[in-house]
Structure formats: structure tokens, C-alpha cells
Motif scaffolding. Sequence first.
Motif, PDB file in Angstrom:
ATOM      1  N   LEU A 118      28.780  -5.917  45.152  1.00 32.16           N
ATOM      2  CA  LEU A 118      30.206  -6.042  45.440  1.00 32.16           C
ATOM      3  C   LEU A 118      31.012  -5.005  44.676  1.00 32.16           C
ATOM      4  O   LEU A 118      30.690  -4.662  43.543  1.00 32.16           O
ATOM      5  N   ALA A 155      32.249 -10.125  38.183  1.00 30.67           N
ATOM      6  CA  ALA A 155      30.833  -9.944  38.485  1.00 30.67           C
ATOM      7  C   ALA A 155      29.958 -10.436  37.336  1.00 30.67           C
ATOM      8  O   ALA A 155      28.900 -11.036  37.556  1.00 30.67           O
ATOM      9  N   CYS A 182      25.603 -14.604  46.656  1.00 27.02           N
ATOM     10  CA  CYS A 182      26.905 -15.258  46.524  1.00 27.02           C
ATOM     11  C   CYS A 182      26.966 -16.560  47.322  1.00 27.02           C
ATOM     12  O   CYS A 182      27.533 -17.556  46.864  1.00 27.02           O
ATOM     13  N   ALA A 186      34.484  -8.429  44.115  1.00 29.02           N
ATOM     14  CA  ALA A 186      33.931  -9.382  43.155  1.00 29.02           C
ATOM     15  C   ALA A 186      35.009 -10.359  42.682  1.00 29.02           C
ATOM     16  O   ALA A 186      34.744 -11.559  42.519  1.00 29.02           O
ATOM     17  N   GLN A 187      36.216  -9.859  42.475  1.00 31.56           N
ATOM     18  CA  GLN A 187      37.306 -10.738  42.065  1.00 31.56           C
ATOM     19  C   GLN A 187      37.649 -11.738  43.169  1.00 31.56           C
ATOM     20  O   GLN A 187      37.927 -12.911  42.896  1.00 31.56           O
ATOM     21  N   PRO A 247      25.850 -10.194  43.448  1.00 36.05           N
ATOM     22  CA  PRO A 247      27.056  -9.744  42.741  1.00 36.05           C
ATOM     23  C   PRO A 247      27.122  -8.242  42.502  1.00 36.05           C
ATOM     24  O   PRO A 247      28.201  -7.642  42.608  1.00 36.05           O
ATOM     25  N   HIS A 248      25.964  -7.606  42.209  1.00 33.54           N
ATOM     26  CA  HIS A 248      26.001  -6.169  41.908  1.00 33.54           C
ATOM     27  C   HIS A 248      26.302  -5.323  43.139  1.00 33.54           C
ATOM     28  O   HIS A 248      26.612  -4.132  43.025  1.00 33.54           O
TER      29      HIS A 248
END
Length: 323
Positions: free
Chosen positions: A156, A102, A111, A161-162, A153-154
Motif C-alpha cells: 500500500l 502500515a 488486509c 495505508a492510512q 500492508p507493504h
Amino acid sequence: MPILSIENLSVRTRKFKPASLLEDISFVLNPGETLAVIGESGAGKSTICRAILGILPKSLEIRGCMNYNHSEIEISIGNWDDDRQFTPLRGSEIALIFQDAAGSMNPLRKCGNQIRDIMKTADNHTSITKQSILDFLSQTGFREPDTIYRSYPHQLSGGMAQHVALALALAGQPKILIADEPTSSLDAISKQKYLDRLAIMKKKYDLSLIFITHNLNDALSLSDSILVLYRGRAVEFRKTADLKTSPKHPYTGDLLNLLRSVNQSRMPDEMAENFPVGGNHDSGCPYCQKCSRATALCGKTFPPKTIIEQPYYFCCNYPLEKK
């Protein structure tokens, strides 16, 4: 012919008290294979990743040679200060998945837009539609691609995120994928799901993979060859099957013994500590203070490479015998 070869890579600090982060590291990555780089925290694993892409701080002095060879592209790097040499490699030929997935993304962009940016670069700025991005997300294993497309991103979870970071890396259509401890922050279930998807994507996109880890069990199960690091030194580089059955360096042997103890649910054998070998340990074998086989010779100079068969080697004055 290897797709990537590193010869005598050394990374040292320039300022203050000079210190060596990596010293005389050599290895090769063959097309379609997985190389695991294993070592404890501070061994230099992430430094190797960043050196390959030329993203180490300019305050560091880098020496050695790197050769990348795929199809009609052949790049040889000897001057690591020339950033222009790495531009053709980053993203489109070699992609890196950072440990903090992230944190490696742009927090202000969704994303889907970040994937679009990478796909445009890979396809020479051709028009990329939302549907093509959704199709790509579906192909990389996402069951709800539209949700991922619209997420920041935040929003996820760590595991998701990975997975998105993996998709971002694949969007550039690289030939080599470097995964820098991608499962270190995941729970057991999320970790296994990620490793399964990584294996599927590697096969689907015909990738060569460098897998950075401190987990020997993962390294043994995923890789074709293993580079063992200890405090910035390569102590052993072997085919995985050979290293598992016949380790040469005592550090590798101790790691395997610890793994067997864990798998058998028993207490590991006590390891040697502070063995009185004397000498200058900055120039000697860094493992000599924990090695029961060490002598004064080990504390004075680092052992030369012993070639088993090209390009595989170990560095030890008193190697383990084959069991």
C-alpha cells in the motif's frame, strides 16, 4: 453527559530519574463531537491516546480518573495498572489509528484477513464472509475493494495505508475514534482526501472523534473543542469558536498569530525568548521562558485552572484580554 471524561491525568516515569510526561490533564468528549488535541512534538499528545486505551508501558506511573459512558456501558477507571478494565473498551468501544499506519498492521497477513479478525471480534465470532468484507470496504470509500482485500500492508502507498487503517478501526464498530496525527506523513492532496473521508465516516457511523494534531489550521476547521498542550501541561481547553476569537493563554495566542501570518503570507512577529523570570521551571509554567507576559510568579508554580464555563478552562496568571 460526556461519552468520555478525563480528570487530573498524570503520567510519570518510575525508574531512573523521575520525570513527568503529563501533569494534571482534564478534558471531556461529548457524544458526536470532535475534540482536537494540539501541541508541538513531545507535548504529550500520543501519551494521552495510549493512556485512554491502557497501552502505555508498565514502567510508567499513571494517576487520575477516566469515565466512559455510552448507552448501557459505563466504565470508571481509577487504577490504571489493572489491564482488565480496558479490555471491554479496546476496539469495540474506542479505536485508535496510529500515526504509522502500515507499521501498526500485521505485515504477514492480507488486509482483508485483518479486517475479518476485527469484524469477528465485534460480532461475537459470527461467520464473516468475503463478500461482507468487500461490502464494508465499499461502504468506507474504497473503489476497488477486492484489490485492498488481497493486498499486504507493504503493498500500500502511504495514503492508502492510512485509509486502510481507518477501515480497520471502523471494523470494530467503535463509539469513539482516536486519530493520532494520521496525516503527518501525507502530501497536501492525500491529506485533504483523508480528512474528507474521515469527516464522512464520522458522520456515517455517528462517531465521537479525538483528533491529535500539531496543525492548528486542521484543528480549527475540524473540531468542536480544542485541548492545547505544552510540554505535558494542559494550558487551555476551550470551545473551538471561543478559542479562535478569544484565546486566553499566551501560547495559544502565539499559535494563532503564527497561523494568521502564514495565511497572510507575511513574516510572523518575533516571539519572546529566555525572559528572565527565575524560579523552578519544572514546577512553574513551562511556557514562561517564551512568554512576554511572564513574571517571577510564573516560574515558581503552575497557574491553577480558571474555569470559564464547565468544563472549559485555561491556566495562566496573566491571561490575554478579549480583542
